[in-house]
Each structure stands twice: as structure tokens, then as C-alpha cells.
Design a protein around this motif. Structure first.
Motif, PDB file in Angstrom:
ATOM      1  N   LYS A 165       0.925  -1.059  -0.190  1.00 28.38           N
ATOM      2  CA  LYS A 165      -0.089  -0.096   0.126  1.00 28.38           C
ATOM      3  C   LYS A 165       0.927   1.128  -0.009  1.00 28.38           C
ATOM      4  O   LYS A 165       2.294   1.016   0.177  1.00 28.38           O
ATOM      5  CB  LYS A 165      -0.767  -0.157   1.308  1.00 28.38           C
ATOM      6  N   SER A 166       0.127   2.494  -0.536  1.00 23.61           N
ATOM      7  CA  SER A 166       1.181   3.593  -0.416  1.00 23.61           C
ATOM      8  C   SER A 166       1.206   3.948   1.053  1.00 23.61           C
ATOM      9  O   SER A 166       0.497   3.665   1.936  1.00 23.61           O
ATOM     10  CB  SER A 166       0.345   4.601  -1.318  1.00 23.61           C
ATOM     11  N   GLY A 167       2.193   5.143   1.228  1.00 21.59           N
ATOM     12  CA  GLY A 167       2.659   5.224   2.590  1.00 21.59           C
ATOM     13  C   GLY A 167       3.557   4.339   3.225  1.00 21.59           C
ATOM     14  O   GLY A 167       4.161   3.550   2.729  1.00 21.59           O
ATOM     15  N   ILE A 168       3.204   4.106   4.717  1.00 15.44           N
ATOM     16  CA  ILE A 168       3.912   3.242   5.503  1.00 15.44           C
ATOM     17  C   ILE A 168       3.135   2.094   5.515  1.00 15.44           C
ATOM     18  O   ILE A 168       2.131   1.914   5.640  1.00 15.44           O
ATOM     19  CB  ILE A 168       3.923   3.901   6.979  1.00 15.44           C
ATOM     20  N   ASN A 169       4.194   1.118   4.935  1.00 16.80           N
ATOM     21  CA  ASN A 169       3.520  -0.261   5.137  1.00 16.80           C
ATOM     22  C   ASN A 169       4.270  -0.882   6.558  1.00 16.80           C
ATOM     23  O   ASN A 169       5.365  -1.056   6.702  1.00 16.80           O
ATOM     24  CB  ASN A 169       4.185  -1.274   3.938  1.00 16.80           C
ATOM     25  N   LEU A 170       3.161  -1.378   7.406  1.00 13.19           N
ATOM     26  CA  LEU A 170       3.457  -1.849   8.712  1.00 13.19           C
ATOM     27  C   LEU A 170       2.920  -3.258   8.821  1.00 13.19           C
ATOM     28  O   LEU A 170       2.063  -3.676   8.698  1.00 13.19           O
ATOM     29  CB  LEU A 170       2.705  -0.806   9.657  1.00 13.19           C
ATOM     30  N   ILE A 171       4.274  -3.996   9.169  1.00 14.40           N
ATOM     31  CA  ILE A 171       4.126  -5.245   9.497  1.00 14.40           C
ATOM     32  C   ILE A 171       4.687  -5.774  10.852  1.00 14.40           C
ATOM     33  O   ILE A 171       5.512  -5.263  11.252  1.00 14.40           O
ATOM     34  CB  ILE A 171       5.138  -5.927   8.515  1.00 14.40           C
ATOM     35  N   LYS A 172       3.899  -6.647  11.740  1.00 13.74           N
ATOM     36  CA  LYS A 172       4.330  -7.039  13.032  1.00 13.74           C
ATOM     37  C   LYS A 172       4.606  -8.637  13.035  1.00 13.74           C
ATOM     38  O   LYS A 172       3.763  -9.137  12.534  1.00 13.74           O
ATOM     39  CB  LYS A 172       3.406  -6.579  13.912  1.00 13.74           C
ATOM     40  N   ILE A 173       5.814  -8.798  13.363  1.00 16.89           N
ATOM     41  CA  ILE A 173       5.893 -10.299  13.624  1.00 16.89           C
ATOM     42  C   ILE A 173       6.949 -10.475  14.974  1.00 16.89           C
ATOM     43  O   ILE A 173       7.013  -9.461  15.852  1.00 16.89           O
ATOM     44  CB  ILE A 173       7.103 -10.664  12.401  1.00 16.89           C
ATOM     45  N   ARG A 174       6.720 -11.789  15.304  1.00 16.50           N
ATOM     46  CA  ARG A 174       7.684 -12.059  16.570  1.00 16.50           C
ATOM     47  C   ARG A 174       9.117 -11.768  16.170  1.00 16.50           C
ATOM     48  O   ARG A 174       9.737 -11.654  15.135  1.00 16.50           O
ATOM     49  CB  ARG A 174       7.531 -13.582  16.851  1.00 16.50           C
ATOM     50  N   ASN A 175       9.726 -11.391  17.229  1.00 19.14           N
ATOM     51  CA  ASN A 175      11.123 -10.736  17.461  1.00 19.14           C
ATOM     52  C   ASN A 175      12.091 -11.870  17.207  1.00 19.14           C
ATOM     53  O   ASN A 175      12.797 -12.286  18.182  1.00 19.14           O
ATOM     54  CB  ASN A 175      11.370  -9.763  18.389  1.00 19.14           C
ATOM     55  N   TYR A 176      12.257 -12.399  16.159  1.00 15.24           N
ATOM     56  CA  TYR A 176      13.157 -13.738  15.855  1.00 15.24           C
ATOM     57  C   TYR A 176      14.575 -13.244  15.975  1.00 15.24           C
ATOM     58  O   TYR A 176      15.403 -13.964  16.446  1.00 15.24           O
ATOM     59  CB  TYR A 176      13.123 -14.222  14.591  1.00 15.24           C
TER      60      TYR A 176
ATOM     61  N   LEU B 290      16.749 -11.753   8.693  1.00  8.11           N
ATOM     62  CA  LEU B 290      15.591 -11.426   7.997  1.00  8.11           C
ATOM     63  C   LEU B 290      15.724 -10.766   6.692  1.00  8.11           C
ATOM     64  O   LEU B 290      16.266  -9.826   6.680  1.00  8.11           O
ATOM     65  CB  LEU B 290      14.779 -10.404   9.138  1.00  8.11           C
ATOM     66  N   GLU B 291      14.948 -11.053   5.840  1.00 10.16           N
ATOM     67  CA  GLU B 291      15.100 -10.607   4.509  1.00 10.16           C
ATOM     68  C   GLU B 291      13.400  -9.980   4.228  1.00 10.16           C
ATOM     69  O   GLU B 291      12.546 -10.755   4.431  1.00 10.16           O
ATOM     70  CB  GLU B 291      15.266 -11.571   3.606  1.00 10.16           C
ATOM     71  N   ILE B 292      13.397  -8.848   3.785  1.00 10.63           N
ATOM     72  CA  ILE B 292      12.261  -8.107   3.373  1.00 10.63           C
ATOM     73  C   ILE B 292      12.328  -7.283   1.921  1.00 10.63           C
ATOM     74  O   ILE B 292      13.193  -6.709   1.786  1.00 10.63           O
ATOM     75  CB  ILE B 292      11.643  -7.150   4.540  1.00 10.63           C
ATOM     76  N   GLY B 293      11.179  -7.371   1.141  1.00 12.06           N
ATOM     77  CA  GLY B 293      11.364  -6.615   0.002  1.00 12.06           C
ATOM     78  C   GLY B 293      10.025  -6.864  -0.727  1.00 12.06           C
ATOM     79  O   GLY B 293       9.147  -6.997  -0.231  1.00 12.06           O
ATOM     80  N   TYR B 294       9.921  -7.141  -2.266  1.00  8.60           N
ATOM     81  CA  TYR B 294       8.866  -7.204  -2.742  1.00  8.60           C
ATOM     82  C   TYR B 294       9.312  -7.882  -4.103  1.00  8.60           C
ATOM     83  O   TYR B 294      10.300  -8.214  -4.469  1.00  8.60           O
ATOM     84  CB  TYR B 294       8.356  -5.948  -3.396  1.00  8.60           C
ATOM     85  N   ILE B 295       8.070  -8.636  -4.556  1.00  7.26           N
ATOM     86  CA  ILE B 295       8.276  -9.043  -5.886  1.00  7.26           C
ATOM     87  C   ILE B 295       7.264  -8.865  -6.985  1.00  7.26           C
ATOM     88  O   ILE B 295       5.944  -8.619  -6.559  1.00  7.26           O
ATOM     89  CB  ILE B 295       7.979 -10.775  -5.663  1.00  7.26           C
ATOM     90  N   LEU B 296       7.649  -8.310  -8.006  1.00  5.61           N
ATOM     91  CA  LEU B 296       6.674  -7.808  -9.182  1.00  5.61           C
ATOM     92  C   LEU B 296       5.636  -8.945  -9.761  1.00  5.61           C
ATOM     93  O   LEU B 296       6.115 -10.102  -9.722  1.00  5.61           O
ATOM     94  CB  LEU B 296       7.736  -7.135 -10.334  1.00  5.61           C
ATOM     95  N   LYS B 297       4.736  -8.307 -10.146  1.00  4.48           N
ATOM     96  CA  LYS B 297       3.873  -9.237 -10.984  1.00  4.48           C
ATOM     97  C   LYS B 297       4.384  -9.855 -11.945  1.00  4.48           C
ATOM     98  O   LYS B 297       3.815 -11.041 -12.303  1.00  4.48           O
ATOM     99  CB  LYS B 297       2.572  -8.237 -11.279  1.00  4.48           C
ATOM    100  N   SER B 298       5.238  -9.137 -12.622  1.00  6.62           N
ATOM    101  CA  SER B 298       5.720  -9.674 -14.061  1.00  6.62           C
ATOM    102  C   SER B 298       6.888 -10.767 -13.473  1.00  6.62           C
ATOM    103  O   SER B 298       7.173 -11.695 -14.317  1.00  6.62           O
ATOM    104  CB  SER B 298       6.412  -8.664 -14.647  1.00  6.62           C
ATOM    105  N   GLU B 299       6.935 -10.989 -12.313  1.00  2.00           N
ATOM    106  CA  GLU B 299       8.002 -12.238 -11.810  1.00  2.00           C
ATOM    107  C   GLU B 299       7.232 -13.085 -11.152  1.00  2.00           C
ATOM    108  O   GLU B 299       7.882 -14.209 -10.899  1.00  2.00           O
ATOM    109  CB  GLU B 299       8.980 -11.502 -10.922  1.00  2.00           C
ATOM    110  N   SER B 300       6.020 -13.058 -10.750  1.00  2.18           N
ATOM    111  CA  SER B 300       5.176 -13.868  -9.826  1.00  2.18           C
ATOM    112  C   SER B 300       4.935 -15.282 -10.505  1.00  2.18           C
ATOM    113  O   SER B 300       4.964 -16.176  -9.647  1.00  2.18           O
ATOM    114  CB  SER B 300       3.804 -13.267  -9.351  1.00  2.18           C
TER     115      SER B 300
END
Length: 280
Positions: free
Chosen positions: A238-249, A257-267
Motif C-alpha cells: 500500500k502507499s505510505g507506511i507499510n506496517l508489519i508486526k512479527i515475533r522478534n526472531y 530477516l529478508e524483506i522486499g517485494y516481488i513484481l507481478k511480472s515475476e510472480s
């Protein structure tokens, strides 16, 4: 001013005044009237007194009724305050839209029920003139409930990775990306941690299939380092701040920890490209 206490007081005064007047009239007419006329006069003269007494009895009954209702409403109110709506076990930060809506509807219904209870108690307190419990406690609970609703709405919706990455056998990664801003969490003590990601160009959001998050731990198996998956989840961007809560591994050693995105063209690829950053 309170209705029943005033009515009770006025009715009591009326009974006393009527009694005094009736005694005075009876005394004045005692010698003048015949015996039959005296009996009839006595009956007629007692009518106002009986009417006032009936009013007084009615007022006391209403006072008893509304006091009983107030006690019942106060018990219901206390039960509502004890009703728990602040549970981490439903993990509001791990909800899809359908479940998120059900939880929010439940909290909104609870808020409406609590407000209605407060309104009824205020009405009963006004009538009876009694104030036995602090209904101001409701404000604290309402504020807490509203905060929960804001929390639920603020966290990104989860997506089943298998519904997007249909042919995935693995991932290819860039190792770094400059399309979003993300700071690795420094907290190594809290049970849960918030991850905040913001895209630099909102135009890319429509091209993104999902925000992807994976947490793994390096382990040694047969003298070789192997990656053991601890957590994996996809989220709707979503636009603005993307907020995700997880256990503190990251409280554990050798966790990445790896975080990012995958494009629709790659999915739909077997090895979609994962634009990500790594924290350890």
C-alpha cells in the motif's frame, strides 16, 4: 436535579400538610354536623389524604423499581468492562481482509454496547439521584478499543504466498534495492517487533505482486551450513507506511530477516526476482 428524590420529598410534605388540614377541618365541624353527616364528611375529607398517600406509595415504588434497574445496569456495565477485547492470540496484524473486517465489526459492536450501557446508567442515576460506580472508567476502555481498531487497520493485509507465486521453486535476489526505505530493527528484547517499509515511488505499487518477508536461521548439518526457515509471509502493498508486526526472531543468534517485494511480472516464474534487504 433528580426526579424521584424531589417527588418523594414533595409527596411527604403534601401528606403532612393534608393531614394537618384534615384534622383542623374535622375539629371545626365535629359539633356542627349530625352523626350521619359527620360520617359522610369524614369519608369525603379523607379522599385527598388517601390520594396523597397513594401518590407517596407510588413514588416509593418507582424509587425501588429504578434503584433495582440501576443495580442491574451497573452489574451489566461491570461485566462489559471485564470483557476482554485486547487479545494478541487472534493476532490482528496477521489477518486477511475478511477476518480483519469481522474483528473490527466485533469491536465496533462492543463499543456501541458499552456506550448504550453508560447512557442507561446515566438515566437511572439522574432519576434515582444515586451514583455508586464510576462510569468514567468506560472512557478508558473505549479509548483502548478505538486504539485496537486503529492498530488492526494500520497493519498490512496478509496474502497467501502460494496464491501469488504459483510456480515458485526458489528465488533469485538482488541483495540490495533502492526502491524503498527500510531500517532494520535494533530491538533485541521485545517479544514482537514492527517493521516499517515505505516505497519511494508510489507508481511502483500497482506493479508489485506482494511484499515478501522471510526469516531464517543458519544451522550446521553434517558440518555444512544450512538455512532453517523460521517464518515466511506475503503482504499486500500500500502507499505510505507499510506496517508489519512479527515475533522478534532477531532475539535469537544467527537469524537473518529478508524483506522486499516481488513484481507481478515475476510472480509466475519458477525463480522470481526478490528485491530485498537483509537484516541480521
Amino acid at each position: 436535579m433528580n426526579s424521584l428524590p424531589i417527588l418523594t420529598f414533595l409527596a411527604s410534605i403534601a401528606v403532612m400538610l393534608t393531614t394537618v388540614v384534615q384534622l383542623f377541618i374535622s375539629f371545626k365541624s365535629f359539633k356542627k354536623a349530625s352523626k350521619s353527616e359527620s360520617k359522610l364528611a369524614d369519608v369525603v375529607k379523607r379522599v385527598p389524604l388517601l390520594a396523597v398517600a397513594a401518590v407517596l406509595i407510588g413514588v416509593f415504588y418507582l424509587n425501588f423499581y429504578y434503584t433495582s434497574e440501576l443495580n442491574k445496569e451497573e452489574k451489566d456495565f461491570e461485566a462489559l468492562l471485564l470483557k476482554s477485547h485486547n487479545k494478541l492470540d487472534y493476532q490482528y496484524y496477521m489477518l486477511d481482509n475478511a477476518r480483519k473486517k469481522r474483528v473490527i465489526d466485533s469491536l465496533n459492536n462492543y463499543t456501541a454496547e458499552l456506550k448504550a450501557s453508560v447512557a442507561r446508567i446515566k438515566k437511572q442515576q439522574y432519576i434515582t439521584g444515586k451514583n455508586t460506580i464510576p462510569i468514567s472508567n468506560a472512557s478508558l476502555v473505549l479509548n483502548k478499543t478505538n486504539e485496537e481498531i486503529r492498530n488492526i487497520e494500520s497493519y498490512n493485509e496478509i496474502i497467501n504466498p502460494q496464491s501469488i507465486l504459483l510456480n515458485q521453486k526458489g528465488l533469485t535476489t538482488s541483495g540490495t534495492t533502492s526502491n524503498f526505505v527500510f531500517s532494520c530493527p535494533k530491538d533485541r528484547f521485545s517479544e514482537y517487533v514492527d517493521l516499517k517499509l515505505e516505497f519511494l515511488d508510489n507508481k511502483i505499487i500497482d506493479k508489485i505482486a506482494c511484499i515478501y518477508l522471510t526469516v531464517y536461521k543458519d544451522t550446521i548439518v553434517n558440518s555444512e551450513i544450512s538455512e532453517w526457515s523460521l517464518f515466511e509471509q506475503a503482504y499486500k502493498p500500500k502507499s505510505g507506511i507499510n506496517l508489519i508486526k512479527i515475533r522478534n526472531y532477531l532475539r535469537q543468534p544467527k537469524v537473518k530477516l529478508e524483506i522486499g517485494y516481488i513484481l507481478k511480472s515475476e510472480s509466475l516464474k519458477e525463480y522470481p526476482r526478490f528485491e530485498k534487504v537483509t537484516c541480521e
